[in-house]
Design a protein around this motif. Structure first.
Motif, PDB file in Angstrom:
ATOM      1  N   VAL A   1       0.480  -1.201  -0.119  1.00 41.36           N
ATOM      2  CA  VAL A   1      -0.012   0.615  -0.100  1.00 41.36           C
ATOM      3  C   VAL A   1       1.068   1.054  -0.015  1.00 41.36           C
ATOM      4  O   VAL A   1       0.413   2.189   0.032  1.00 41.36           O
ATOM      5  N   PHE A   2       2.188   0.889   0.351  1.00 38.61           N
ATOM      6  CA  PHE A   2       3.269   2.418  -0.090  1.00 38.61           C
ATOM      7  C   PHE A   2       4.606   2.124  -0.150  1.00 38.61           C
ATOM      8  O   PHE A   2       4.936   1.117   0.263  1.00 38.61           O
TER       9      PHE A   2
ATOM     10  N   VAL B   1      11.603   1.873   1.666  1.00 40.29           N
ATOM     11  CA  VAL B   1      10.275   0.898   3.037  1.00 40.29           C
ATOM     12  C   VAL B   1       9.255   0.988   1.965  1.00 40.29           C
ATOM     13  O   VAL B   1       8.873   1.532   1.153  1.00 40.29           O
TER      14      VAL B   1
ATOM     15  N   ASP C   1       2.918   6.065  -6.630  1.00 40.49           N
ATOM     16  CA  ASP C   1       1.432   6.054  -7.153  1.00 40.49           C
ATOM     17  C   ASP C   1       0.744   4.862  -7.161  1.00 40.49           C
ATOM     18  O   ASP C   1      -0.198   4.597  -7.045  1.00 40.49           O
TER      19      ASP C   1
ATOM     20  N   GLU D   1       5.247  -0.989   2.235  1.00 37.16           N
ATOM     21  CA  GLU D   1       4.484  -1.145   3.717  1.00 37.16           C
ATOM     22  C   GLU D   1       3.301  -1.796   2.879  1.00 37.16           C
ATOM     23  O   GLU D   1       2.479  -1.514   1.976  1.00 37.16           O
TER      24      GLU D   1
ATOM     25  N   PRO E   1       1.134   1.578  -6.001  1.00 36.36           N
ATOM     26  CA  PRO E   1       1.872   0.796  -5.375  1.00 36.36           C
ATOM     27  C   PRO E   1       1.976  -0.750  -5.522  1.00 36.36           C
ATOM     28  O   PRO E   1       2.644  -2.173  -5.435  1.00 36.36           O
TER      29      PRO E   1
ATOM     30  N   GLU F   1       8.501   3.356  -0.514  1.00 37.61           N
ATOM     31  CA  GLU F   1       9.139   4.458  -0.228  1.00 37.61           C
ATOM     32  C   GLU F   1      10.397   4.913  -0.675  1.00 37.61           C
ATOM     33  O   GLU F   1      11.150   3.593  -0.264  1.00 37.61           O
TER      34      GLU F   1
END
Lengths: 366, 119
Positions: B34-35, B53, B80, B55, B82, B37
């Motif tokens: 969902v995320f 990172v 945008d 997530e 993931p 980095e």
């Protein structure tokens, strides 16, 4: 390590391709091939079937069972009508929370549903207080949740459609007695259904055969309850938190509060009652800016730089229906809604707005 | 030719750079992402340094730099979207790195060694 317990639906989970994980001493499905995100969205759109047989089902009999339970739980149980269910808390002498539970008045007995991880302790606690809890060991517990839940259950048990939110009654399916309540832990309309272990797999299969019903694991159960703003024991509340601090003061009705007819008379009343409505801490909703989920334990600061933490995240993650991260945090009650606080993640302070809960609108049939 | 790390990254040599992503096995283990980095381009990193990172719905995890070098590009589209990591892990590259000691993937696992690792 003691062996993990299996629910009556274990074989069905395996057949459905579940990924099984240890949870509170049980081997439980965390997700099925649909995946946590898909299962979450499916439940809000159609209907999800959850195995929650790990939860403790406990019966209290006797005419004075309600009075006796009120000595441990600051709820109105004496005034709970037959066929109705209510939420409550076991509290300790310091005013902390030992567990949360559902209590149903089934006429000649009370039916309690408690957390799996706390069940043993709850039973010992009740026994020590002179109650005689009967632990139900031969029944599965299923939750059917979502906008399609009513139609799916009513196809098998037509009378289920007549229940309203927090009704708790016995219904019959193919000659087998079901203990049904219209409740759940997702923010959606739905039911929790207790059934004898011997019939549970057939019943679960019959529900899964209904249009729109999919099996849902513990992963989505957690993100669904988080979006619904529902606290989880051991995370958003524990013995270190009072009902008011956990945002659960509403579960203590007037009749048990100062000046009420049955005021106090439960563990920690002296600490709990004066704090209601005046707690300096509260369970607050957080909407982090950006996409990074902010998880349990993350410290929260009032300022973008410097200072000490003002609280911490107690539950947090990505909210699939919100489409963004959401969290609950223990924070000063005085911080106004809409204010920005800062969650420190990997050394960076990320802004998050104090937001009302639930994060999604509940669809309970009242 | 693709090579693999024991951290479940796939590596593809292109010119004087290595393209890095995670394997389908890793993305499956992570669950729905969902995320993400990503590191800044131009950053100099050490081998084994945590630079991405990820997530998922379940937890946060890291991707490490497979070699020492300089990050030359990152896949901004991934930040945008993931979920692309789950739908097509072998196409969802994370970053390109220019190794300090030149491109050599000799020390990494080939396909069969990696398959053996994940059983």
């Amino acid at each position: 390590m003691t062996e993990l317990r299996r629910t009556p639906l274990y074989d069905l989970h395996i057949e459905l391709g579940a990924r099984m994980v240890p949870f509170a001493g049980w081997e439980m499905p965390v997700q099925y091939p649909m995946g946590v995100l898909g299962e979450h969205l499916h439940t809000r759109k159609a209907a999800g079937l959850f195995d929650v047989s790990h939860m403790g089902q406990v019966i209290l009999r006797g005419e004075d069972a309600a009075q006796a339970l009120e000595r441990l739980v600051p709820a109105d149980i004496v005034g709970l009508a037959r066929g109705r269910q209510r939420y409550g808390l076991f509290t300790n002498d310091e005013g902390g929370i030992l567990d949360d539970l559902m209590v149903a008045n089934k006429g000649d007995h009370l039916l309690l549903v408690v957390n799996a991880a706390c069940a043993e302790q709850d039973i010992a606690h009740m026994t020590a207080t002179g109650l005689a809890p009967e632990v139900v060991t031969d029944r599965a517990l299923l939750a059917l949740q979502g906008p399609g839940a009513e139609a799916a259950l009513a196809a098998l048990v037509p009378d289920a459609a007549n229940l309203r939110f927090m009704d708790a009654v016995d219904l019959t399916w193919e000659g087998d007695r079901l203990w049904v309540s219209r409740s759940g832990y997702t923010g959606e309309d739905g039911f929790e259904i207790s059934i004898h272990e011997s019939r549970a797999p057939d019943f679960a299969r019959a529900l899964l055969a209904q249009e729109g019903v999919a099996p849902i694991g513990l992963g989505a159960r957690d993100s669904l309850r988080l979006e619904a703003g529902l606290p989880l024991y051991g995370h958003d509340m524990d013995t270190g938190v009072t009902p008011a601090q956990a945002g659960l003061g509403w579960s203590i009705p007037k009749v048990r509060r100062a000046g009420g007819e049955r005021e106090g008379g439960f563990p920690g009343a002296g600490a709990i009652l004066p704090e209601l409505g005046k707690s300096s801490r509260a369970r607050r909703g957080l909407r982090p800016e950006g996409r990074a989920p902010i998880r349990e334990g993350t410290p929260v600061f009032a300022e973008a730089e410097g200072g000490e933490p003002v609280g911490r995240v107690t539950s947090g993650g990505f909210g699939p229906s919100v489409g963004a991260p959401v969290a609950m945090a223990s924070l000063p009650a005085e911080i106004p809604e809409g204010a920005t606080v800062y969650a420190e993640l990997r050394g960076k302070r990320l802004p998050a707005v104090i937001a009302p809960m639930p994060f999604v609108k509940p669809t309970y049939k009242r | 030719m693709l090579k693999y790390t024991s951290d479940h990254e796939w590596l593809r040599a292109e010119g004087d750079e290595i393209v890095v992503g995670i394997t389908p096995h890793a993305s499956e283990q992570l669950g729905d992402v969902v995320f993400i980095e990503l590191p800044e381009t131009g950053r100099e990193v050490a081998a084994g340094e945590e630079i991405v990172v990820i997530e998922s719905v379940k937890a946060a995890s890291d991707i490490v730099a497979p070699v020492a070098g300089t990050i030359t590009a990152v896949n901004e589209a991934l930040a945008d979207a993931p979920g692309d990591v789950n739908s097509d892990a072998m196409s969802a590259w994370f970053f390109r790195i220019k190794p300090a000691d030149g491109v050599s993937l000799d020390g990494f696992m080939d396909e069969s060694a990696y398959q053996e690792l994940i059983g």
